[in-house]
Design a protein around this motif. Sequence first.
Motif, PDB file in Angstrom:
ATOM      1  N   ARG A  68      -0.813   2.575  -1.034  1.00  0.00           N
ATOM      2  CA  ARG A  68      -0.146   1.752  -2.050  1.00  0.00           C
ATOM      3  C   ARG A  68      -1.138   1.390  -3.154  1.00  0.00           C
ATOM      4  O   ARG A  68      -2.343   1.333  -2.942  1.00  0.00           O
ATOM      5  CB  ARG A  68       0.479   0.510  -1.436  1.00  0.00           C
ATOM      6  CG  ARG A  68      -0.484  -0.539  -0.974  1.00  0.00           C
ATOM      7  CD  ARG A  68       0.265  -1.794  -0.584  1.00  0.00           C
ATOM      8  NE  ARG A  68      -0.595  -2.622   0.253  1.00  0.00           N
ATOM      9  CZ  ARG A  68      -0.492  -3.922   0.345  1.00  0.00           C
ATOM     10  NH1 ARG A  68       0.433  -4.568  -0.351  1.00  0.00           N
ATOM     11  NH2 ARG A  68      -1.299  -4.604   1.143  1.00  0.00           N
ATOM     12  N   ARG A  79       3.568  -2.484   1.349  1.00  0.00           N
ATOM     13  CA  ARG A  79       3.473  -1.259   2.161  1.00  0.00           C
ATOM     14  C   ARG A  79       4.846  -0.640   2.391  1.00  0.00           C
ATOM     15  O   ARG A  79       4.986   0.568   2.447  1.00  0.00           O
ATOM     16  CB  ARG A  79       2.784  -1.559   3.489  1.00  0.00           C
ATOM     17  CG  ARG A  79       1.338  -1.985   3.319  1.00  0.00           C
ATOM     18  CD  ARG A  79       0.658  -2.111   4.665  1.00  0.00           C
ATOM     19  NE  ARG A  79      -0.652  -2.710   4.572  1.00  0.00           N
ATOM     20  CZ  ARG A  79      -0.907  -4.005   4.781  1.00  0.00           C
ATOM     21  NH1 ARG A  79       0.079  -4.828   5.087  1.00  0.00           N
ATOM     22  NH2 ARG A  79      -2.128  -4.474   4.683  1.00  0.00           N
ATOM     23  N   ASN A  99       0.414   4.396   5.836  1.00  0.00           N
ATOM     24  CA  ASN A  99       1.398   3.304   5.756  1.00  0.00           C
ATOM     25  C   ASN A  99       2.781   3.750   5.288  1.00  0.00           C
ATOM     26  O   ASN A  99       2.888   4.721   4.556  1.00  0.00           O
ATOM     27  CB  ASN A  99       0.876   2.241   4.783  1.00  0.00           C
ATOM     28  CG  ASN A  99      -0.131   1.347   5.456  1.00  0.00           C
ATOM     29  OD1 ASN A  99       0.060   0.943   6.592  1.00  0.00           O
ATOM     30  ND2 ASN A  99      -1.215   1.044   4.752  1.00  0.00           N
ATOM     31  N   LEU A 110      -7.712  -3.067  12.362  1.00  0.00           N
ATOM     32  CA  LEU A 110      -8.364  -3.575  11.153  1.00  0.00           C
ATOM     33  C   LEU A 110      -7.960  -5.036  10.945  1.00  0.00           C
ATOM     34  O   LEU A 110      -8.794  -5.880  10.590  1.00  0.00           O
ATOM     35  CB  LEU A 110      -7.957  -2.715   9.950  1.00  0.00           C
ATOM     36  CG  LEU A 110      -8.470  -3.130   8.574  1.00  0.00           C
ATOM     37  CD1 LEU A 110      -9.990  -3.266   8.547  1.00  0.00           C
ATOM     38  CD2 LEU A 110      -8.022  -2.119   7.515  1.00  0.00           C
ATOM     39  N   ARG A 115     -10.422  -8.200  10.895  1.00  0.00           N
ATOM     40  CA  ARG A 115     -10.419  -9.128   9.758  1.00  0.00           C
ATOM     41  C   ARG A 115     -10.219 -10.559  10.239  1.00  0.00           C
ATOM     42  O   ARG A 115     -10.895 -11.487   9.784  1.00  0.00           O
ATOM     43  CB  ARG A 115      -9.267  -8.762   8.802  1.00  0.00           C
ATOM     44  CG  ARG A 115      -9.487  -7.484   8.033  1.00  0.00           C
ATOM     45  CD  ARG A 115      -8.202  -7.019   7.359  1.00  0.00           C
ATOM     46  NE  ARG A 115      -8.448  -5.936   6.417  1.00  0.00           N
ATOM     47  CZ  ARG A 115      -7.507  -5.198   5.869  1.00  0.00           C
ATOM     48  NH1 ARG A 115      -6.228  -5.411   6.169  1.00  0.00           N
ATOM     49  NH2 ARG A 115      -7.817  -4.248   5.017  1.00  0.00           N
ATOM     50  N   HIS A 135       2.118  -4.075  10.746  1.00  0.00           N
ATOM     51  CA  HIS A 135       0.938  -4.050   9.864  1.00  0.00           C
ATOM     52  C   HIS A 135       1.452  -4.271   8.442  1.00  0.00           C
ATOM     53  O   HIS A 135       1.642  -3.334   7.667  1.00  0.00           O
ATOM     54  CB  HIS A 135       0.211  -2.712  10.004  1.00  0.00           C
ATOM     55  CG  HIS A 135      -0.918  -2.559   9.014  1.00  0.00           C
ATOM     56  ND1 HIS A 135      -2.016  -3.369   9.010  1.00  0.00           N
ATOM     57  CD2 HIS A 135      -1.093  -1.700   7.982  1.00  0.00           C
ATOM     58  CE1 HIS A 135      -2.829  -3.014   8.026  1.00  0.00           C
ATOM     59  NE2 HIS A 135      -2.282  -1.999   7.389  1.00  0.00           N
ATOM     60  N   GLY A 170      -5.369  -6.664   2.913  1.00  0.00           N
ATOM     61  CA  GLY A 170      -5.296  -5.315   2.347  1.00  0.00           C
ATOM     62  C   GLY A 170      -5.070  -5.372   0.840  1.00  0.00           C
ATOM     63  O   GLY A 170      -5.706  -4.651   0.068  1.00  0.00           O
ATOM     64  N   ILE A 196      -7.452  -4.172  -2.333  1.00  0.00           N
ATOM     65  CA  ILE A 196      -6.970  -3.296  -3.419  1.00  0.00           C
ATOM     66  C   ILE A 196      -7.279  -3.935  -4.774  1.00  0.00           C
ATOM     67  O   ILE A 196      -7.754  -3.278  -5.700  1.00  0.00           O
ATOM     68  CB  ILE A 196      -5.458  -3.001  -3.268  1.00  0.00           C
ATOM     69  CG1 ILE A 196      -5.218  -2.140  -2.033  1.00  0.00           C
ATOM     70  CG2 ILE A 196      -4.904  -2.308  -4.517  1.00  0.00           C
ATOM     71  CD1 ILE A 196      -3.751  -1.975  -1.635  1.00  0.00           C
ATOM     72  N   SER A 232      -7.462   1.139  -1.908  1.00  0.00           N
ATOM     73  CA  SER A 232      -7.220   0.473  -0.641  1.00  0.00           C
ATOM     74  C   SER A 232      -8.421   0.664   0.294  1.00  0.00           C
ATOM     75  O   SER A 232      -9.258   1.544   0.096  1.00  0.00           O
ATOM     76  CB  SER A 232      -5.895   0.925  -0.019  1.00  0.00           C
ATOM     77  OG  SER A 232      -6.038   2.066   0.742  1.00  0.00           O
ATOM     78  N   SER A 233      -8.491  -0.222   1.278  1.00  0.00           N
ATOM     79  CA  SER A 233      -9.641  -0.250   2.202  1.00  0.00           C
ATOM     80  C   SER A 233      -9.856   1.140   2.793  1.00  0.00           C
ATOM     81  O   SER A 233      -8.895   1.817   3.161  1.00  0.00           O
ATOM     82  CB  SER A 233      -9.375  -1.248   3.313  1.00  0.00           C
ATOM     83  OG  SER A 233      -8.230  -0.866   4.034  1.00  0.00           O
TER      84      SER A 233
END
Length: 332
Positions: free
Chosen positions: A94, A100, A133, A160, A164, A189, A229, A233, A239-240
């Motif tokens: 994204r 997402r 995603n 993830l 976090r 997620h 996330g 961004i 994105s990560s």
Amino acid sequence: MKSKAPIRVAVTGAAGNIGYALLFRIASGQMFGPDQPVALNLIEIEPGMAALKGVAMELDDCAFPLLTEIVQTSDLAVGFKDVDWALLVGSVPRKQGMERADLLGINGKVFVGQGKAINDNAKPSVRVVVVGNPCNTNCLIAMKSAPDIPNNQFFAMTRLDENRAKTQLAQKAGVSVKEVSELCVWGNHSPTMFPDFYNAKIGRLKATDVITDAAWLKDTFVPVVGQRGKAIIEARGASSAASAANAVVDTVRDLCTPTRGDFHSVCVISNGEYGTPAGLITSMPIKVDAIGKWRVVEGIKLTDYAKEKIAASNQELLDEREMAFGQLGLSI
Ligand SMILES: NC(=O)c1ccc[n+]([C@@H]2O[C@H](COP(=O)([O-])OP(=O)(O)OC[C@H]3O[C@@H](n4cnc5c(N)ncnc54)[C@H](O)[C@@H]3O)[C@@H](O)[C@H]2O)c1
Ligand SMILES: O=C(O)C[C@H](O)C(=O)O
């Protein structure tokens, strides 16, 4: 001593950002251990093949002793042939301003084709981890498209989010992140995920006895984890990738290793545990037993607030399933 047979790992989107942060860690032994050879099946779409060649050249140039073979392909039948693990990373990430779920229509159909190709070509014991995603629903789509592969061999990634969440609690408490344990991220997620601070521990204490600011836990911690996330961004303009690749390594390594101590968050097929809707791929606390079989940890007491949050996240998954399955003509 006779060396072990290689573990064959397919990675889709292998020339992408996560791929670039992931492949070198698999080939160096960080995923399967320092004496386990690996073969890499790198899968890209046609426009990504030139960049993929460069990535494969760099893998060669690392002279990894454990890396026995690199296959580069855009043909799914070749890419998933006899694989032990399929790491489904490739899909459109994204961009700023998207949720997402906006990716459902774009990425969903990709996972039908990949599920079918895994079904027809991979080892029957293959384990599939979906990262692309919206990963829970993409995983469900792949699982439905691979009827010969048992449902309990499909996973999507919330590690993830767990990592976090642990760091956020550790920083608030002023302790090392290794002090934080038993933190399950439940549900989707997506921003609705619920990082269960009530059951988390800091050292031997309940996290809520160490961090007594209940408003911070509910109103800052939960949304910060859910929106991390997006924050990445905004900060990076992409994105990560490195932290996502790190979480893939953590997820697969811990699914291969009998659990000693802490459980971990993984999206798995629900059989109705903790009131989750059976048949969804939803995040729950997982442990792996001595023979390598995973199970959902039992006996966790959820507060009413937690139950409400988890139910909302699972409702979002039911809605995603309805939308995606409708578009793709899949039946529940
Ligand atoms: N679950 C998580 O925690 C998590 C974390 C970070 C990113 N992600 C998701 O991972 C995905 C990949 O992210 P990225 O940063 O590597 O993206 P990227 O755009 O850098 O790379 C994606 C790669 O996939 C390839 N690709 C696209 N469609 C493909 C297909 N059908 N088959 C094979 N390859 C294909 C592209 O050519 C590209 O090289 C995104 O969907 C992103 O949202 C998930
Ligand atoms: O948020 C995104 O779109 C990427 C990824 O899912 C993340 O959590 O970093």
